[in-house]
Scaffold this motif. Sequence first.
Motif, PDB file in Angstrom:
ATOM      1  N   THR B  38      24.850  -7.008 -30.971  1.00 27.57           N
ATOM      2  CA  THR B  38      25.829  -7.995 -31.414  1.00 27.57           C
ATOM      3  C   THR B  38      26.945  -7.336 -32.208  1.00 27.57           C
ATOM      4  N   GLN B  39      26.584  -6.394 -33.045  1.00 27.77           N
ATOM      5  CA  GLN B  39      27.621  -5.689 -33.802  1.00 27.77           C
ATOM      6  C   GLN B  39      28.591  -4.979 -32.869  1.00 27.77           C
ATOM      7  N   TRP B  40      28.058  -4.336 -31.861  1.00 31.64           N
ATOM      8  CA  TRP B  40      28.900  -3.647 -30.898  1.00 31.64           C
ATOM      9  C   TRP B  40      29.844  -4.633 -30.205  1.00 31.64           C
ATOM     10  N   ARG B  41      29.334  -5.774 -29.857  1.00 36.99           N
ATOM     11  CA  ARG B  41      30.183  -6.760 -29.189  1.00 36.99           C
ATOM     12  C   ARG B  41      31.301  -7.251 -30.074  1.00 36.99           C
ATOM     13  N   VAL B  42      30.953  -7.551 -31.299  1.00 41.95           N
ATOM     14  CA  VAL B  42      31.968  -8.032 -32.233  1.00 41.95           C
ATOM     15  C   VAL B  42      33.031  -6.968 -32.437  1.00 41.95           C
ATOM     16  N   LEU B  43      32.573  -5.758 -32.662  1.00 40.42           N
ATOM     17  CA  LEU B  43      33.518  -4.660 -32.864  1.00 40.42           C
ATOM     18  C   LEU B  43      34.402  -4.468 -31.640  1.00 40.42           C
ATOM     19  N   ALA B  44      33.803  -4.519 -30.473  1.00 38.80           N
ATOM     20  CA  ALA B  44      34.578  -4.300 -29.241  1.00 38.80           C
ATOM     21  C   ALA B  44      35.615  -5.397 -29.058  1.00 38.80           C
ATOM     22  N   HIS B  45      35.256  -6.626 -29.372  1.00 34.57           N
ATOM     23  CA  HIS B  45      36.219  -7.713 -29.216  1.00 34.57           C
ATOM     24  C   HIS B  45      37.366  -7.589 -30.194  1.00 34.57           C
ATOM     25  N   LEU B  46      37.033  -7.252 -31.422  1.00 31.32           N
ATOM     26  CA  LEU B  46      38.101  -7.106 -32.404  1.00 31.32           C
ATOM     27  C   LEU B  46      38.967  -5.902 -32.074  1.00 31.32           C
ATOM     28  N   GLY B  47      38.348  -4.860 -31.588  1.00 32.39           N
ATOM     29  CA  GLY B  47      39.119  -3.683 -31.221  1.00 32.39           C
ATOM     30  C   GLY B  47      40.094  -3.990 -30.100  1.00 32.39           C
ATOM     31  N   ARG B  48      39.638  -4.787 -29.197  1.00 28.96           N
ATOM     32  CA  ARG B  48      40.479  -5.102 -28.042  1.00 28.96           C
ATOM     33  C   ARG B  48      41.527  -6.159 -28.347  1.00 28.96           C
ATOM     34  N   PHE B  49      41.136  -7.199 -29.071  1.00 27.96           N
ATOM     35  CA  PHE B  49      42.023  -8.353 -29.207  1.00 27.96           C
ATOM     36  C   PHE B  49      42.650  -8.496 -30.574  1.00 27.96           C
ATOM     37  N   GLY B  50      42.357  -7.581 -31.474  1.00 26.60           N
ATOM     38  CA  GLY B  50      42.973  -7.672 -32.786  1.00 26.60           C
ATOM     39  C   GLY B  50      42.303  -8.697 -33.676  1.00 26.60           C
ATOM     40  N   ALA B  51      43.093  -9.572 -34.269  1.00 22.90           N
ATOM     41  CA  ALA B  51      42.574 -10.512 -35.248  1.00 22.90           C
ATOM     42  C   ALA B  51      41.968 -11.732 -34.569  1.00 22.90           C
ATOM     43  N   LEU B  52      40.723 -12.013 -34.915  1.00 17.94           N
ATOM     44  CA  LEU B  52      40.041 -13.190 -34.365  1.00 17.94           C
ATOM     45  C   LEU B  52      39.205 -13.805 -35.475  1.00 17.94           C
ATOM     46  N   THR B  53      38.895 -15.074 -35.339  1.00 15.06           N
ATOM     47  CA  THR B  53      37.926 -15.671 -36.242  1.00 15.06           C
ATOM     48  C   THR B  53      36.539 -15.520 -35.629  1.00 15.06           C
ATOM     49  N   ALA B  54      35.539 -15.718 -36.474  1.00 12.41           N
ATOM     50  CA  ALA B  54      34.166 -15.633 -35.979  1.00 12.41           C
ATOM     51  C   ALA B  54      33.946 -16.624 -34.843  1.00 12.41           C
ATOM     52  N   ARG B  55      34.481 -17.799 -35.018  1.00 13.59           N
ATOM     53  CA  ARG B  55      34.308 -18.823 -33.994  1.00 13.59           C
ATOM     54  C   ARG B  55      34.881 -18.379 -32.656  1.00 13.59           C
ATOM     55  N   GLN B  56      36.029 -17.769 -32.681  1.00  6.77           N
ATOM     56  CA  GLN B  56      36.610 -17.305 -31.431  1.00  6.77           C
ATOM     57  C   GLN B  56      35.714 -16.271 -30.757  1.00  6.77           C
ATOM     58  N   ILE B  57      35.108 -15.429 -31.575  1.00  5.22           N
ATOM     59  CA  ILE B  57      34.199 -14.440 -31.001  1.00  5.22           C
ATOM     60  C   ILE B  57      32.978 -15.129 -30.415  1.00  5.22           C
ATOM     61  N   CYS B  58      32.468 -16.119 -31.118  1.00  8.61           N
ATOM     62  CA  CYS B  58      31.343 -16.887 -30.591  1.00  8.61           C
ATOM     63  C   CYS B  58      31.681 -17.447 -29.224  1.00  8.61           C
ATOM     64  N   ASP B  59      32.834 -18.075 -29.125  1.00  8.31           N
ATOM     65  CA  ASP B  59      33.202 -18.711 -27.869  1.00  8.31           C
ATOM     66  C   ASP B  59      33.358 -17.691 -26.757  1.00  8.31           C
ATOM     67  N   ARG B  60      34.061 -16.619 -27.057  1.00  7.40           N
ATOM     68  CA  ARG B  60      34.332 -15.631 -26.029  1.00  7.40           C
ATOM     69  C   ARG B  60      33.072 -14.956 -25.532  1.00  7.40           C
ATOM     70  N   THR B  61      32.121 -14.717 -26.427  1.00  6.69           N
ATOM     71  CA  THR B  61      30.965 -13.940 -26.029  1.00  6.69           C
ATOM     72  C   THR B  61      29.723 -14.794 -25.829  1.00  6.69           C
ATOM     73  N   ALA B  62      29.877 -16.102 -25.992  1.00  6.11           N
ATOM     74  CA  ALA B  62      28.730 -16.999 -25.852  1.00  6.11           C
ATOM     75  C   ALA B  62      27.569 -16.534 -26.723  1.00  6.11           C
ATOM     76  N   THR B  63      27.888 -16.251 -27.959  1.00  4.38           N
ATOM     77  CA  THR B  63      26.875 -15.783 -28.902  1.00  4.38           C
ATOM     78  C   THR B  63      26.723 -16.812 -30.014  1.00  4.38           C
ATOM     79  N   GLU B  64      25.526 -16.976 -30.472  1.00  2.00           N
ATOM     80  CA  GLU B  64      25.270 -17.903 -31.565  1.00  2.00           C
ATOM     81  C   GLU B  64      26.029 -17.526 -32.821  1.00  2.00           C
TER      82      GLU B  64
END
Lengths: 150, 150
Positions: B38-64
């Motif tokens: 999960t940490q890797w996913r969060v990091l990868a998303h932020l690295g790719r897309f810049g600034a996001l909220t936790a909720r946006q990451i949840c939605d994009r990655t279908a993670t709790e």
Amino acid sequence: MSDFDLERFLPYLLNQAAEATSRSFNDIYRKAYGMTRTQWRVLAHLGRFGALTARQICDRTATEKTKVSRAVSSLEIEGWLARSPSPHDGRAEILTLTPEGQGVYADLGQQAKRYDAALRAELGPELTTELDGLLRRLIAKGGTDGAAQD
Amino acid sequence: MSDFDLERFLPYLLNQAAEATSRSFNDIYRKAYGMTRTQWRVLAHLGRFGALTARQICDRTATEKTKVSRAVSSLEIEGWLARSPSPHDGRAEILTLTPEGQGVYADLGQQAKRYDAALRAELGPELTTELDGLLRRLIAKGGTDGAAQD
DNA sequence: GATAGATAGTTGCATTTGCAACCAAGTCAA
DNA sequence: TTGACTTGGTTGCAAATGCAACTATCTATC
């Protein structure tokens, strides 16, 4: 900055697809029988192939032995699985489903077949066979080492 | 007896393929940076897309959301992620990678790209694009509900 | 503007997992 | 047969997860 895109990363895509497709079936065996995924796999393998040792299940499903060991214990406690000593190897135990366990397997197996058919129907027959082939190649290539994390 | 065969069950095949293909890459980020998936996913998303909220990451990655919440905390503790209050919503926090976090993303992103390329090379270009399409269809179909189980 | 939901995010607790250490039985060689 | 090594299976402990409950903010609608 590597501009790496997780959403194009094959392991990620495979994982997302696996989760998306197994979500609702998980609920079925979880809610109907209180089973965990490993328990379901062990039960399904024993239902399909009859008597197996824990080790054989580990190898076939690429699951860690501790996971299988605990799944076997709980299935036994539920009364769905029985152990008997292996005649050839004093360490191993032959695992089989009890009649009750076979009933559970029959029920869930039916539902799984319907579920699978519905999934495949959406892609069409040619594509699903193609998909099967691709997945098997990836699985074969992955090697027979350890197990998984979700 | 339903003669259901787990080894032909699409969710199972997908899961096996996902595990087989992600196994060794897991080791990379786990051993090099002590990161969880999960940490890797969060990091990868932020690295790719810049600034996001936790909720946006949840939605994009279908993670709790609890999983993301804890991953964010640990990434912050490692010094790879920073939070800042959202100007629009007092509940939300804008998440970004620190320079150190960007360095980790650059390193792992490079390795992920090589890893992915090697996987795809084995299937050939046409088949991998076909596979991508099939997986995306399955993911889309799975719906946007909860998250995963393992 | 007050009150009833929704929504962002965190926390507690029970369950599941991963890993390493362990036990008992098997194998192989000297 | 004895001693070194492998292998089937279990257990202990630390970490990761899932779920429900919670706080705080936002959004309606009246």
